[in-house]
Scaffold this active site. Structure first.
Site, short mmCIF file in Angstrom:
data_model
loop_
_atom_site.label_atom_id
_atom_site.label_comp_id
_atom_site.label_asym_id
_atom_site.label_seq_id
_atom_site.Cartn_x
_atom_site.Cartn_y
_atom_site.Cartn_z
N HIS A 123 26.79 18.91 -13.87
CA HIS A 123 25.39 19.36 -13.98
C HIS A 123 25.90 19.88 -16.19
O HIS A 123 25.67 20.69 -16.08
CB HIS A 123 25.24 20.14 -13.90
CG HIS A 123 23.74 21.02 -13.54
ND1 HIS A 123 22.96 21.35 -14.99
CD2 HIS A 123 22.54 20.71 -13.29
CE1 HIS A 123 21.77 21.57 -14.83
NE2 HIS A 123 21.52 20.97 -14.21
N HIS A 159 13.98 26.47 -9.21
CA HIS A 159 15.36 26.13 -9.15
C HIS A 159 15.91 26.90 -7.78
O HIS A 159 15.40 28.07 -8.15
CB HIS A 159 15.89 26.38 -9.76
CG HIS A 159 16.33 25.68 -11.02
ND1 HIS A 159 15.06 25.62 -12.08
CD2 HIS A 159 16.78 24.84 -11.93
CE1 HIS A 159 15.11 24.82 -13.19
NE2 HIS A 159 16.22 23.98 -12.84
N HIS A 161 21.80 15.35 -8.45
CA HIS A 161 21.55 15.59 -10.24
C HIS A 161 22.75 16.15 -10.19
O HIS A 161 22.92 16.78 -11.00
CB HIS A 161 20.49 17.42 -9.85
CG HIS A 161 20.32 17.89 -10.41
ND1 HIS A 161 19.45 16.92 -11.34
CD2 HIS A 161 20.47 19.41 -11.17
CE1 HIS A 161 18.96 18.30 -12.64
NE2 HIS A 161 19.60 19.96 -11.76
N ASP A 193 16.26 22.22 -7.77
CA ASP A 193 17.27 21.60 -8.80
C ASP A 193 18.18 22.47 -8.31
O ASP A 193 18.02 23.97 -8.36
CB ASP A 193 16.58 21.77 -9.87
CG ASP A 193 15.90 20.86 -10.36
OD1 ASP A 193 15.21 19.88 -9.21
OD2 ASP A 193 16.47 19.90 -11.55
N ASP A 194 19.76 22.65 -8.39
CA ASP A 194 20.50 23.00 -8.89
C ASP A 194 21.64 23.89 -7.70
O ASP A 194 22.51 24.18 -7.98
CB ASP A 194 20.47 24.25 -10.18
CG ASP A 194 20.39 23.22 -11.70
OD1 ASP A 194 20.07 22.43 -11.29
OD2 ASP A 194 20.84 24.11 -12.43
ZN LIG Z 1 19.18 21.46 -13.47
#
Ligand SMILES: [Zn+2]
Length: 197
Positions: A73, A164, A69, A19-20
């Site tokens: 964020h 991540h 995502h 993620d991210d």
């Molecule tokens: Zn995230």
């Protein structure tokens, strides 16, 4: 809100989700995954894609799966109206299409937070909500070995692992995790809508 947190399977297989990103660290992860001939699912942030479009294109070119995502964020996601959440999803979709020429049905809510507004926005955006069932805590725990052990202790058929691609630390965890998976004869799967049950 029903989210997908695992795959029903009789095979020894797990999913690696990152993620991210994309971030400056993502190429390290891509090199490593390539070395192990492993595919992952990357839940990308729209603003990060705009920052690193070439890395984003590389993720796609190397056969990994992309999920939405959100665009920024937001830390306060839980307080947003359904229409603001929809905007976050739509803007990320636009960036994914612009730089990757692809669309995705997958959405992972930032911080895994869901509430009625978020659920409404996800269904209005025709997305599948994707969670996880192994939270590595890789952004919280400082010691790589502790993160790795948390994951290994929880390994089971069909699990979805949350990591991540945002630090050297998580990269090192993944180095060891992939060795472990091979030793334990686990293969990997990527996330797609067919996991819905
Ligand atoms: Zn995230």
């Amino acid at each position: 809100m029903k989210s997908i947190t695992q795959k029903r399977t009789s095979k020894k297989e797990v999913a690696i989700t990152l993620d991210d990103g994309p971030t400056e660290y993502t190429p390290l992860f891509l090199d490593l995954l390539k070395k192990h001939n492993t595919k992952a699912t990357f839940f990308c942030i729209g603003q990060q894609i705009e920052k690193y479009p070439e890395i984003f294109k590389r993720i796609i070119a190397e056969g990994h799966t992309i999920g939405n995502h959100s665009y920024t964020h937001p830390r306060h996601m839980g307080f947003l109206s359904a229409s603001k959440v929809r905007d976050e999803i739509r803007k990320c979709d636009e960036v994914i299409l612009q730089y990757g020429q692809i669309t995705t049905h997958l959405y992972r809510p930032p911080f895994g937070v869901t509430n009625p507004n978020i659920a409404k926005a996800i269904s209005q955006s025709h997305k599948e909500c994707i969670g996880w069932n192994i939270r590595s805590l890789d952004t919280i725990i400082t010691h790589e070995n502790k993160i790795l052990n948390r994951i290994i202790k929880r390994l089971k058929k069909g699990n979805i692992i949350l990591l991540h691609d945002t630090s050297q630390k998580t990269y090192k965890v993944l180095v060891e995790l992939l060795v472990n998976l091979e030793r334990e004869k686990y293969s990997t799967f990527t996330i797609d809508s067919s996991l819905k049950n």
